[in-house]
Design an enzyme around this catalytic site. Structure first.
Site, PDB file in Angstrom:
ATOM      1  N   LYS A 194       0.777  -1.238   0.000  1.00 34.53           N
ATOM      2  CA  LYS A 194       0.000   0.000   0.000  1.00 34.53           C
ATOM      3  C   LYS A 194       0.808   1.288   0.000  1.00 34.53           C
ATOM      4  O   LYS A 194       1.734   1.446   0.781  1.00 34.53           O
ATOM      5  CB  LYS A 194      -0.898   0.024   1.240  1.00 34.53           C
ATOM      6  CG  LYS A 194      -2.046  -0.944   1.142  1.00 34.53           C
ATOM      7  CD  LYS A 194      -2.911  -0.808   2.379  1.00 34.53           C
ATOM      8  CE  LYS A 194      -4.092  -1.748   2.335  1.00 34.53           C
ATOM      9  NZ  LYS A 194      -4.625  -1.964   3.674  1.00 34.53           N
TER      10      LYS A 194
ATOM     11  N   GLY B 260       7.583  -2.289  13.017  1.00 39.38           N
ATOM     12  CA  GLY B 260       7.003  -0.957  13.214  1.00 39.38           C
ATOM     13  C   GLY B 260       8.057   0.080  13.548  1.00 39.38           C
ATOM     14  O   GLY B 260       8.024   1.212  13.048  1.00 39.38           O
TER      15      GLY B 260
HETATM   16  P1  AMP Z   1       3.550  -4.414   3.224  1.00 38.99           P
HETATM   17  O1  AMP Z   1       3.093  -5.128   4.452  1.00 38.99           O
HETATM   18  O2  AMP Z   1       2.761  -3.208   2.881  1.00 38.99           O
HETATM   19  O3  AMP Z   1       5.046  -4.194   3.186  1.00 38.99           O
HETATM   20  O4  AMP Z   1       3.225  -5.403   2.020  1.00 38.99           O
HETATM   21  C1  AMP Z   1       3.775  -6.684   1.912  1.00 38.99           C
HETATM   22  C2  AMP Z   1       2.866  -7.502   1.062  1.00 38.99           C
HETATM   23  O5  AMP Z   1       2.693  -6.883  -0.191  1.00 38.99           O
HETATM   24  C3  AMP Z   1       3.359  -8.906   0.790  1.00 38.99           C
HETATM   25  O6  AMP Z   1       2.524  -9.815   1.417  1.00 38.99           O
HETATM   26  C4  AMP Z   1       3.274  -9.028  -0.728  1.00 38.99           C
HETATM   27  O7  AMP Z   1       2.717 -10.249  -1.157  1.00 38.99           O
HETATM   28  C5  AMP Z   1       2.359  -7.888  -1.108  1.00 38.99           C
HETATM   29  N1  AMP Z   1       2.550  -7.467  -2.488  1.00 38.99           N
HETATM   30  C6  AMP Z   1       3.668  -7.037  -3.070  1.00 38.99           C
HETATM   31  N2  AMP Z   1       3.459  -6.786  -4.373  1.00 38.99           N
HETATM   32  C7  AMP Z   1       2.171  -7.050  -4.632  1.00 38.99           C
HETATM   33  C8  AMP Z   1       1.371  -7.007  -5.804  1.00 38.99           C
HETATM   34  N3  AMP Z   1       1.866  -6.622  -6.959  1.00 38.99           N
HETATM   35  N4  AMP Z   1       0.072  -7.351  -5.666  1.00 38.99           N
HETATM   36  C9  AMP Z   1      -0.425  -7.739  -4.491  1.00 38.99           C
HETATM   37  N5  AMP Z   1       0.288  -7.809  -3.350  1.00 38.99           N
HETATM   38  C10 AMP Z   1       1.576  -7.485  -3.431  1.00 38.99           C
END
Ligand code: AMP
Length: 395
Positions: free
Chosen positions: A202, A375
């Site tokens: 995100k 965090g």
């Molecule tokens: P975050 O916790 O925001 O660092 O996001 C990590 C997560 O983002 C991981 O579980 C990844 O599988 C997911 N992620 C990374 N790239 C994508 C993508 N293109 N589509 C969906 N999920 C993604």
């Protein structure tokens, strides 16, 4: 942000009662066995140093979320047992439901130089997470010196991380010292060029990171699910890819501000559905069609990003380049991890999923520093002052 904090080596600890806030928040199975002891291993250098110097070492930590009351399943008793085995000497467990109670006072009173006592879970007390004076004072009353070595909770102002530091001389242990040295310096005092790589799902959760880093880096790389909101901001179709429509304007602003500092994917691995075995193909920039979703960066993007990373002297990475949990969509993330492993630069992995990704690629030991706090490391990257570090004495 001044980051020159006193460490355990800057003060005389021999014969002193030293209260050490550790991160013993380890996972337990249903029978109370520790299933991953990395955090206990991580705390050993500080504990051993203090024992060797003849300090009276009083350890404390939280574990899980007992919500301010004593709950047997969150007791630190299994940690005391494992610590005793690792240190090769008895760690006396002060089993007080109120943490600083009769057992703790008696155990501390009986300590000889080099002895170790572990207090019960600090979150058995409701005051802990509210940083209420009474509990901070009770903790402080046991000791002469406070050492914070729990980076994972350094972004929380609790009694055992911040409150207690008002009543005792407070310094950092080796774990926090290392986080300040590598993560702190990478962001605030880097050897340049500094390249930051951001990924994950995100934009909304990493806005402050993007803003803080954009001012500091020579190049900012954005991949992963976050990138599609930027692609949409360029006017491209993104199909069923992750998209935060509310942040498209923000992405436009950031792109304008960043100019050539910002690198975005120029090709994408798209799939028919969110599954490892889904039909997939590689498409060029702006070529994602309806009915397809982007799950990884493509090979041309890997090259573009790698070229920038190879020029860096410092690299900070937070967030995977794709859905690295699915082997077919982990290639981009693995390729970037490999470049980091090969280059002659300070490489800092900033917590969370990128740590899992680097370890999954078997390259953990090739990185300069892997941050131990999810965090906390994110707040570091946001440029925030972590209260648990701010409370410690400057050199
Ligand atoms: P975050 O916790 O925001 O660092 O996001 C990590 C997560 O983002 C991981 O579980 C990844 O599988 C997911 N992620 C990374 N790239 C994508 C993508 N293109 N589509 C969906 N999920 C993604």
């Amino acid at each position: 942000m001044t980051m020159n904090k006193k460490t355990i080596e800057d003060i005389d600890v021999s014969g002193k009662r030293v209260l050490v806030r550790c991160d013993f928040n380890v996972p337990l199975d249903a029978d109370g066995n520790i299933t991953d002891e990395n955090r206990i291993v991580g705390a050993m250098p500080t504990i051993k140093y203090l024992v060797d110097k003849g300090a009276k070492v009083i350890l404390c930590s939280h574990m899980g979320k007992p919500k301010g009351e004593p709950k047997k399943e969150f007791s630190l008793a299994p940690v005391a047992k494992r610590l005793s085995e690792k240190l090769g000497k008895e760690v006396v467990f002060a089993a007080d439901d109120n943490v600083v109670g009769e057992n703790a006072r008696k155990a501390v009173a009986e300590m000889k130089d080099g002895d170790v006592v572990l207090l019960e879970n600090t979150r058995f007390r409701a005051e802990e997470t509210k940083n209420v004076e009474t509990f901070s004072k009770e903790l402080a009353s046991l000791a002469d010196i406070f050492v914070n070595d729990a980076f994972g909770t350094a972004h929380r102002a609790h009694c055992s991380t911040v409150g207690v530091a008002s009543y005792l001389p407070a310094v950092c242990g080796y774990l926090i010292q290392k986080e300040i040295k590598f993560l702190g310096n990478a962001v605030n005092n880097p050897v340049r060029p500094l390249v930051a790589i951001l990924g994950g799902s995100k934009v909304s959760s990493k806005i402050s990171v993007i803003e803080n880093l954009l001012d500091k880096v020579d190049t900012l790389i954005i991949g992963g699910g976050m990138a599609y909101t930027f692609m949409a901001a360029k006017g491209y179709e993104v199909g069923d890819s992750l998209l935060e429509a509310d942040y498209i304007d923000y992405a436009k602003e950031m792109m304008a501000k960043a100019g050539s500092k910002l690198l975005l994917p120029i090709d994408t691995v798209v799939a028919r559905e969110f599954s490892n075995d889904a039909e997939s193909k590689i498409v060029g920039e702006g070529q994602i069609e309806k009915g397809w979703e982007g799950l990884d960066i493509g090979p041309k993007t890997v090259e573009l990003f790698s070229d920038a990373i190879r020029k860096a002297k410092t690299v900070v990475w937070n967030g995977p380049m794709g859905v690295f949990e699915m082997p077919n969509f982990a290639k981009g993330t693995n390729a970037i991890a490999k470049v980091l492993a090969e280059i002659d630069a300070t490489t800092v992995i900033g917590g969370g999923d990128s740590v899992a990704a680097v370890n999954q690629a078997g390259l953990g030991d090739k990185m300069t520093h892997i941050s131990t706090g999810g965090g906390a490391s994110l707040e570091f990257l946001e440029g925030k002052e972590l209260p648990g570090i701010a409370a410690l004495q400057d050199k």
